[in-house]
Design a protein around this motif. Structure first.
Motif, PDB file in Angstrom:
ATOM      1  N   VAL B 317      56.485 -14.563 -26.226  1.00  0.00           N
ATOM      2  CA  VAL B 317      56.779 -15.496 -27.313  1.00  0.00           C
ATOM      3  C   VAL B 317      55.500 -16.249 -27.712  1.00  0.00           C
ATOM      4  O   VAL B 317      55.196 -16.404 -28.899  1.00  0.00           O
ATOM      5  CB  VAL B 317      57.877 -16.501 -26.893  1.00  0.00           C
ATOM      6  N   ALA B 319      52.405 -15.230 -27.283  1.00  0.00           N
ATOM      7  CA  ALA B 319      51.476 -14.279 -27.919  1.00  0.00           C
ATOM      8  C   ALA B 319      51.868 -14.053 -29.377  1.00  0.00           C
ATOM      9  O   ALA B 319      51.010 -14.015 -30.267  1.00  0.00           O
ATOM     10  CB  ALA B 319      51.460 -12.967 -27.147  1.00  0.00           C
ATOM     11  N   GLN B 321      53.275 -16.168 -31.282  1.00  0.00           N
ATOM     12  CA  GLN B 321      52.886 -17.380 -31.987  1.00  0.00           C
ATOM     13  C   GLN B 321      51.386 -17.411 -32.273  1.00  0.00           C
ATOM     14  O   GLN B 321      50.959 -17.840 -33.346  1.00  0.00           O
ATOM     15  CB  GLN B 321      53.287 -18.620 -31.180  1.00  0.00           C
ATOM     16  N   THR B 415      57.936 -25.417 -21.553  1.00  0.00           N
ATOM     17  CA  THR B 415      59.064 -25.764 -22.411  1.00  0.00           C
ATOM     18  C   THR B 415      60.299 -25.991 -21.551  1.00  0.00           C
ATOM     19  O   THR B 415      60.498 -25.277 -20.579  1.00  0.00           O
ATOM     20  CB  THR B 415      59.336 -24.607 -23.401  1.00  0.00           C
ATOM     21  N   TYR B 437      55.501 -26.833 -26.478  1.00  0.00           N
ATOM     22  CA  TYR B 437      55.909 -25.577 -27.109  1.00  0.00           C
ATOM     23  C   TYR B 437      54.700 -24.725 -27.445  1.00  0.00           C
ATOM     24  O   TYR B 437      53.703 -25.248 -27.951  1.00  0.00           O
ATOM     25  CB  TYR B 437      56.690 -25.858 -28.397  1.00  0.00           C
ATOM     26  N   PRO B 438      54.796 -23.407 -27.238  1.00  0.00           N
ATOM     27  CA  PRO B 438      53.680 -22.522 -27.596  1.00  0.00           C
ATOM     28  C   PRO B 438      53.291 -22.615 -29.068  1.00  0.00           C
ATOM     29  O   PRO B 438      52.105 -22.607 -29.398  1.00  0.00           O
ATOM     30  CB  PRO B 438      54.215 -21.123 -27.272  1.00  0.00           C
ATOM     31  N   SER B 439      54.268 -22.737 -29.974  1.00  0.00           N
ATOM     32  CA  SER B 439      53.943 -22.739 -31.400  1.00  0.00           C
ATOM     33  C   SER B 439      53.093 -23.957 -31.774  1.00  0.00           C
ATOM     34  O   SER B 439      52.192 -23.850 -32.597  1.00  0.00           O
ATOM     35  CB  SER B 439      55.216 -22.722 -32.249  1.00  0.00           C
ATOM     36  N   ILE B 440      53.392 -25.092 -31.169  1.00  0.00           N
ATOM     37  CA  ILE B 440      52.651 -26.315 -31.489  1.00  0.00           C
ATOM     38  C   ILE B 440      51.203 -26.187 -30.985  1.00  0.00           C
ATOM     39  O   ILE B 440      50.251 -26.510 -31.696  1.00  0.00           O
ATOM     40  CB  ILE B 440      53.311 -27.540 -30.804  1.00  0.00           C
TER      41      ILE B 440
END
Lengths: 458, 458
Positions: B317, B319, B321, B415, B437-440
């Motif tokens: 997930v 990666a 992102q 997370t 969070y990875p996305s942030i």
């Protein structure tokens, strides 16, 4: 037997055998047995080394148990698993969870093949795993997961179900839900999916009365076409939110999801998922936010959002986010405008609607009721800056929800630190659906708007 | 006088007058005076109604004060402000903060015009406001903001500075920083910007030794070209992170930023900001994350990220992102691979690098040191699933940072809910830069990679 009926015994077994039950605290076979003992009366430990496990008579193998068995949980060294499963099949055990790892995921071919042969030869026993943590039915207490209950707060009972190949991601979502106002219904981690796969579980949860929203973490679908056909049907009945791992060529290799129909770019996934009415999450943050919105709020009828704020800048940032995520800014009717102009003479009645820094729970209440009743408004986003120097946050935290006759999504967003969080938590406890950031709420609102459109297309 | 020197007295006044100082607790004039009293010895209350305010001799007007004045803070009804400012100008007060509202922002033309005339006629007094909360110098204690210190935790001293038209958004960022390992240097809310504007403040902070990272919330630039020329120069010296409110035609109207050069679509802003080397935030969440990354980590040299995880799905997930945000997955060198294969025989040494569920602080430590030393790796993202049933989170929380000889960004992401947060906080306290969070984290890493490229282009 196939179909949802065959999955039922995993979640509602009347009798359970734990193969590899242990008398030694800390062992998986100990935790699983001790957790299940609390939920099922007819429970039987199986372990040739013991005569008695945790106060219950222990059996050498499952065939010796003087009762029919609905669910067997197998926690044994990999090489002993095939024989244990074969005995389950002979015993006509309805469902077996194989927790043990050491099969295809580590390239172990012999044990994997033996297991596959047993699964293929029998039609009576459905198998989950191997290499999984199995299932949690949060309503009946059936729990094969050996998550650390002593340290991790147990999730509330609720109607959100979650399926995941990976048990670890499941524990993450359970940890998260412990902070939420709603809770978990069912959880399943199906590991190597040698028999029961994501499509079977989706079909089962689709017809499960205790599941309102289905969330899933998927790296691939074992049988792509089967999965999408089922998803397409289920998503008409209840929302499915999927976080897909391995959306890109590089990452799908890492995910090991080479299964034809699902390989491809992020754009391909997007198109296929959209067709099946699947709501997509980019990350855990979206998965959580969208699940929360679907759990707590009615489904929107359109894309027009009215923003209500006590801080101009905060409102504008939120409006930019709405537009960036494909939502629209609502325009309230002349009638609403006239009514609100009387009730809130100082407010700026645009979108964002700015109640100014001296807004209190009463003025917010009026603005919310007015906007939510307006036919030009599909959803309402309320922004609150609790840290404005001159206001009284204690008063703002007294905000109460309007009557639920009008079914439209209503969310409250407040960004900040511990000061802000304290008051936002009170708002959440009063029954509002709350978020910490406009962008997160906007993404969730946009995803549910897509889903509403999918349903309307019929 | 113009230029950064003329802004200095706002942040480092040796003598202060509070015009409208109050003896009544709860009034703005009371809070401002009582806050400033703690920081400056030469402080004078001005109020014709009092002889004494909070134990200090009170003056009828600023002209009566038997001392030169560096900073005057004006908190009076709007119609009395022009005269008070005229007296400040005669007194040759170096800087004046006008807190009072009731000018152009509410369409009040007469007082606004009078104020403008005074500002134009004199060249000695720089004016901030009106309609603002003014400034906070967190190092010297100079504070005109009347934020609720009794309830809101004060921010730590640090090197992040923040400018914002809106005071409310400033209080939001101060609230947020109170939870962070780093702190605030200077804050300025400049309100209607009749004299001092965002460009002046940017220029000042650009040469301020106590400011390492400049963050800003902007709805428009009073003088677009001036702002961008200054930003272009400053961003060569230190990073500027901007959250722009009103990026779209609809929202820029709400923001009231019709000022020619800055109007346009989100795409136009994007292009112009990029040219000036400005790092962009979409939302508060990005603003916070990017500021944190720039504060705590060295600047990256490229876009290649190595992910290290103890959960395969979580890694994938993350990666996805990275790729979605325009970063690249690093490929470690053969040498690193061979070394790590010896040190971590069970790990999957791809990207994501999977240390598997039994990873501990020691194995993470080895993987981090190996990857960060690799010339093919520009940044390292460490993912930790604390909730995996079989692992020992207490041990993982003992993770220590590698030696800082190699200057590359290193972030830790976990997370989950309160269980996860507890252990992640320990990691943060040990000196790591952490995200939820990875996305942030991916967005922040991508933004700083853009900035590094801007600097390299020269």
């Amino acid at each position: 037997m196939r179909g949802p009926k065959s999955i039922e015994p995993f979640f509602y077994p009347k009798s359970v055998a734990v193969i590899g039950a242990s008398a030694k605290a800390g062992k998986i076979g100990y935790t699983v047995f001790s957790n299940l003992k609390k939920a099922v009366k007819k429970i039987f430990p199986v372990n040739p080394k013991h005569r008695n496990v945790q106060g219950k008579k222990c059996y050498k193998n499952v065939l010796e148990i003087p009762s029919s068995i609905d669910l067997a949980v197998i926690s044994l060294p990999a090489q002993k698993v095939p024989e244990a499963l074969a005995q389950c099949a002979r015993k006509k055990v309805k469902a077996a969870v194989i927790i043990s790892a050491g099969f295809s995921e580590v390239g172990e071919k012999r044990s994997t093949q033996r297991l596959l042969n047993i699964i293929k030869r029998n039609s009576g026993t459905r198998v989950m795993g191997p290499n999984c943590v199995g299932i949690l039915n949060n309503h009946s207490g059936i729990d094969t997961t050996f998550f650390d209950r002593a340290r991790m707060k147990a999730p509330k009972k609720g109607s959100l179900s979650f399926i995941s190949q990976s048990g670890a991601l499941g524990s993450m979502i359970l940890d998260w839900t412990s902070t939420q106002e709603f809770g978990i219904s069912k959880f399943a981690s199906y590991g190597n999916a040698m028999d029961v796969d994501e499509a079977d579980l989706l079909e089962y949860l689709g017809q499960d009365a205790k599941t309102k929203v289905i969330t899933a973490y998927l790296e691939g679908a074992k049988h792509g076409r089967k999965f999408f056909e089922i998803a397409k049907k289920i998503s008409r009945k209840k929302p499915i939110v999927v976080l897909k791992g391995g959306k890109n060529e590089q990452t799908s290799k890492a995910a090991g999801s080479h299964t034809g129909s699902l390989a491809g770019s992020a754009a391909v996934y997007d198109a296929v998922f959209r067709q099946a009415g699947i709501i997509q999450a980019d990350d855990m943050i979206d998965l959580f936010a969208t699940a929360k919105l679907l759990e707590e709020e009615p489904l929107t009828k359109g894309r027009r959002v009215q923003i209500i704020t006590n801080g101009g800048g905060f409102g504008i940032v939120a409006a930019d986010q709405m537009l960036a995520k494909g939502l629209k800014l609502a325009k309230i009717s002349g009638r609403t405008r006239r009514r609100l102009a009387k009730a809130l003479p100082d407010a700026i009645l645009s979108n964002p609607m700015d109640l100014l820094a001296d807004a209190d729970a009463k003025s917010y209440g009026k603005a919310i009721s007015g906007c939510i009743a307006d036919k030009n408004v599909d959803m309402v986003m309320v922004l609150i800056l609790f840290s404005i120097p001159t206001l009284n946050p204690e008063n703002l935290a007294l905000l109460r929800k309007p009557s639920r006759k009008i079914k439209k999504p209503l969310v409250v967003v407040a960004t900040g630190g511990p000061y802000t969080k304290k008051f936002l938590t009170r708002i959440e406890k009063a029954g509002f659906t709350t978020f910490n950031y406009p962008s997160i709420a906007a993404k969730a609102l946009a995803e549910t708007a897509f889903y509403a459109e999918f349903l309307r297309k019929g």
